[in-house]
Design a protein around this motif. Structure first.
Motif, PDB file in Angstrom:
ATOM      1  N   UNK A 126       0.858  -1.186   0.000  1.00  0.00           N
ATOM      2  CA  UNK A 126       0.000   0.000   0.000  1.00  0.00           C
ATOM      3  C   UNK A 126       0.896   1.238   0.000  1.00  0.00           C
ATOM      4  N   UNK A 127       0.832   2.061  -1.072  1.00  0.00           N
ATOM      5  CA  UNK A 127       1.707   3.230  -1.168  1.00  0.00           C
ATOM      6  C   UNK A 127       1.426   4.272  -0.088  1.00  0.00           C
ATOM      7  N   UNK A 128       2.354   5.193   0.125  1.00  0.00           N
ATOM      8  CA  UNK A 128       2.136   6.266   1.108  1.00  0.00           C
ATOM      9  C   UNK A 128       0.862   7.044   0.785  1.00  0.00           C
ATOM     10  N   UNK A 129       0.044   7.278   1.805  1.00  0.00           N
ATOM     11  CA  UNK A 129      -1.169   8.068   1.649  1.00  0.00           C
ATOM     12  C   UNK A 129      -2.342   7.343   1.019  1.00  0.00           C
ATOM     13  N   UNK A 130      -2.159   6.097   0.601  1.00  0.00           N
ATOM     14  CA  UNK A 130      -3.234   5.361  -0.069  1.00  0.00           C
ATOM     15  C   UNK A 130      -4.237   4.795   0.935  1.00  0.00           C
ATOM     16  N   UNK A 131      -5.485   4.679   0.483  1.00  0.00           N
ATOM     17  CA  UNK A 131      -6.553   4.143   1.317  1.00  0.00           C
ATOM     18  C   UNK A 131      -7.522   3.366   0.429  1.00  0.00           C
ATOM     19  N   UNK A 132      -7.958   2.195   0.905  1.00  0.00           N
ATOM     20  CA  UNK A 132      -8.900   1.354   0.156  1.00  0.00           C
ATOM     21  C   UNK A 132      -9.989   0.891   1.112  1.00  0.00           C
ATOM     22  N   UNK A 182      -2.651   3.767   4.641  1.00  0.00           N
ATOM     23  CA  UNK A 182      -1.241   3.985   4.966  1.00  0.00           C
ATOM     24  C   UNK A 182      -1.045   5.487   5.120  1.00  0.00           C
ATOM     25  N   UNK A 183      -0.896   5.962   6.349  1.00  0.00           N
ATOM     26  CA  UNK A 183      -0.747   7.393   6.610  1.00  0.00           C
ATOM     27  C   UNK A 183       0.720   7.830   6.646  1.00  0.00           C
ATOM     28  N   UNK A 184       1.631   6.906   6.410  1.00  0.00           N
ATOM     29  CA  UNK A 184       3.065   7.217   6.480  1.00  0.00           C
ATOM     30  C   UNK A 184       3.612   7.676   5.140  1.00  0.00           C
ATOM     31  N   UNK A 185       4.910   8.050   5.137  1.00  0.00           N
ATOM     32  CA  UNK A 185       5.552   8.532   3.908  1.00  0.00           C
ATOM     33  C   UNK A 185       6.358   7.432   3.220  1.00  0.00           C
ATOM     34  N   UNK A 186       6.123   6.180   3.620  1.00  0.00           N
ATOM     35  CA  UNK A 186       6.778   5.053   2.954  1.00  0.00           C
ATOM     36  C   UNK A 186       5.738   3.934   2.785  1.00  0.00           C
ATOM     37  N   UNK A 187       5.991   3.053   1.843  1.00  0.00           N
ATOM     38  CA  UNK A 187       5.038   1.981   1.552  1.00  0.00           C
ATOM     39  C   UNK A 187       4.881   1.039   2.745  1.00  0.00           C
ATOM     40  N   UNK A 188       3.705   0.469   2.867  1.00  0.00           N
ATOM     41  CA  UNK A 188       3.406  -0.545   3.877  1.00  0.00           C
ATOM     42  C   UNK A 188       3.164  -1.871   3.159  1.00  0.00           C
ATOM     43  N   UNK A 189       3.736  -2.949   3.699  1.00  0.00           N
ATOM     44  CA  UNK A 189       3.515  -4.288   3.145  1.00  0.00           C
ATOM     45  C   UNK A 189       2.830  -5.147   4.186  1.00  0.00           C
ATOM     46  N   UNK A 190       1.817  -5.873   3.739  1.00  0.00           N
ATOM     47  CA  UNK A 190       1.143  -6.792   4.664  1.00  0.00           C
ATOM     48  C   UNK A 190       0.676  -8.030   3.920  1.00  0.00           C
ATOM     49  N   UNK A 191       0.500  -9.092   4.682  1.00  0.00           N
ATOM     50  CA  UNK A 191       0.029 -10.364   4.143  1.00  0.00           C
ATOM     51  C   UNK A 191      -1.396 -10.596   4.600  1.00  0.00           C
ATOM     52  N   UNK A 192      -2.266 -10.954   3.667  1.00  0.00           N
ATOM     53  CA  UNK A 192      -3.648 -11.269   3.995  1.00  0.00           C
ATOM     54  C   UNK A 192      -3.857 -12.769   3.808  1.00  0.00           C
ATOM     55  N   UNK A 193      -4.321 -13.431   4.860  1.00  0.00           N
ATOM     56  CA  UNK A 193      -4.639 -14.871   4.801  1.00  0.00           C
ATOM     57  C   UNK A 193      -6.150 -15.005   4.837  1.00  0.00           C
ATOM     58  N   UNK A 194      -6.711 -15.681   3.830  1.00  0.00           N
ATOM     59  CA  UNK A 194      -8.174 -15.821   3.721  1.00  0.00           C
ATOM     60  C   UNK A 194      -8.526 -17.304   3.598  1.00  0.00           C
ATOM     61  N   UNK A 195      -9.508 -17.725   4.397  1.00  0.00           N
ATOM     62  CA  UNK A 195     -10.037 -19.086   4.306  1.00  0.00           C
ATOM     63  C   UNK A 195     -11.552 -19.003   4.366  1.00  0.00           C
ATOM     64  N   UNK A 196     -12.222 -19.861   3.635  1.00  0.00           N
ATOM     65  CA  UNK A 196     -13.693 -19.927   3.698  1.00  0.00           C
ATOM     66  C   UNK A 196     -14.119 -20.464   5.055  1.00  0.00           C
ATOM     67  N   UNK A 197     -15.158 -19.903   5.624  1.00  0.00           N
ATOM     68  CA  UNK A 197     -15.689 -20.406   6.896  1.00  0.00           C
ATOM     69  C   UNK A 197     -16.472 -21.686   6.667  1.00  0.00           C
TER      70      UNK A 197
END
Length: 197
Positions: A126-132, A182-197
């Motif tokens: 997620x780039x700096x300042x981006x929101x989804x 991401x409210x910071x001035x550098x990119x944020x990286x994260x991992x999303x784990x998804x499983x069906x319930x």
């Protein structure tokens, strides 16, 4: 130790495949473009353009289209990316294509070897300042965890704000509107784990 950001990879070849998967998913559910527009809140004209590969959707728009199609965002991309030849149970670091959201610059890469498996791992930058923002319907019937790999992430879940730093992992609760920022001035990286319930 710093963690490398995702490489910039051209994803032009994904647009026609995304169009094909959206159209086939809609038809398999017996939905007209008008019915999908009504169910998702996305205009019929936008859906037609997407299915003709005349425009590239944002991640937020896909998040609205997926629930009426009976898909999670991870499942949609698993179909788009197709099973990789000779990958079997191993996915090498450079094998998965990277998709970039044209609206926010957010980049996603599937880290799961087999498309359509019971668990889908997706790495997000997620780039700096981006929101989804994704609607609650995007989280229906799934179990999801978010693990921050680098940077800081603000996640607002049904009005409740979570401030996450590198190494933090959050299990999302019942289906609710979620905003990733991401409210910071550098990119944020994260991992999303998804499983069906």
């Amino acid at each position: 130790m710093p963690v490398a950001m995702l490489p910039i990879v051209a994803d032009d070849e994904l647009t026609p495949r995304l169009a094909e998967v959206l159209r086939s998913s809609r038809l398999s559910r017996g939905l007209s473009t008008a019915a999908l527009a009504e169910a998702s809140g996305v205009s019929r004209a936008s859906i037609v353009k997407l299915e003709r590969a005349e425009s590239q959707p944002s991640a937020a728009l896909l998040g609205r289209l997926c629930p009426p199609l009976g898909l999670t965002l991870s499942e949609l991309f698993a179909r788009v990316e197709r099973p990789r030849e000779d990958s079997g149970r191993l996915l090498r670091a450079g094998q998965a294509p990277v998709w970039t959201d044209p609206a926010s610059g957010y980049r996603r890469v599937s880290r799961s070897p087999l498309a359509g498996g019971p668990l889908q791992l997706t790495e997000i930058e997620l780039p700096p300042g981006a929101s989804i923002t994704y609607p609650a319907d995007a989280y229906r019937d799934i179990h999801q965890q978010v693990w921050v790999l680098a940077g800081d992430l603000e996640l607002v879940e049904d009005g409740r704000r979570h401030e996450l730093g590198a190494g933090d992992c959050l299990e999302l609760g019942p289906a609710a509107d979620c905003t990733f920022t991401n409210r910071r001035d550098r990119a944020t990286r994260y991992l999303v784990a998804v499983a069906r319930r």
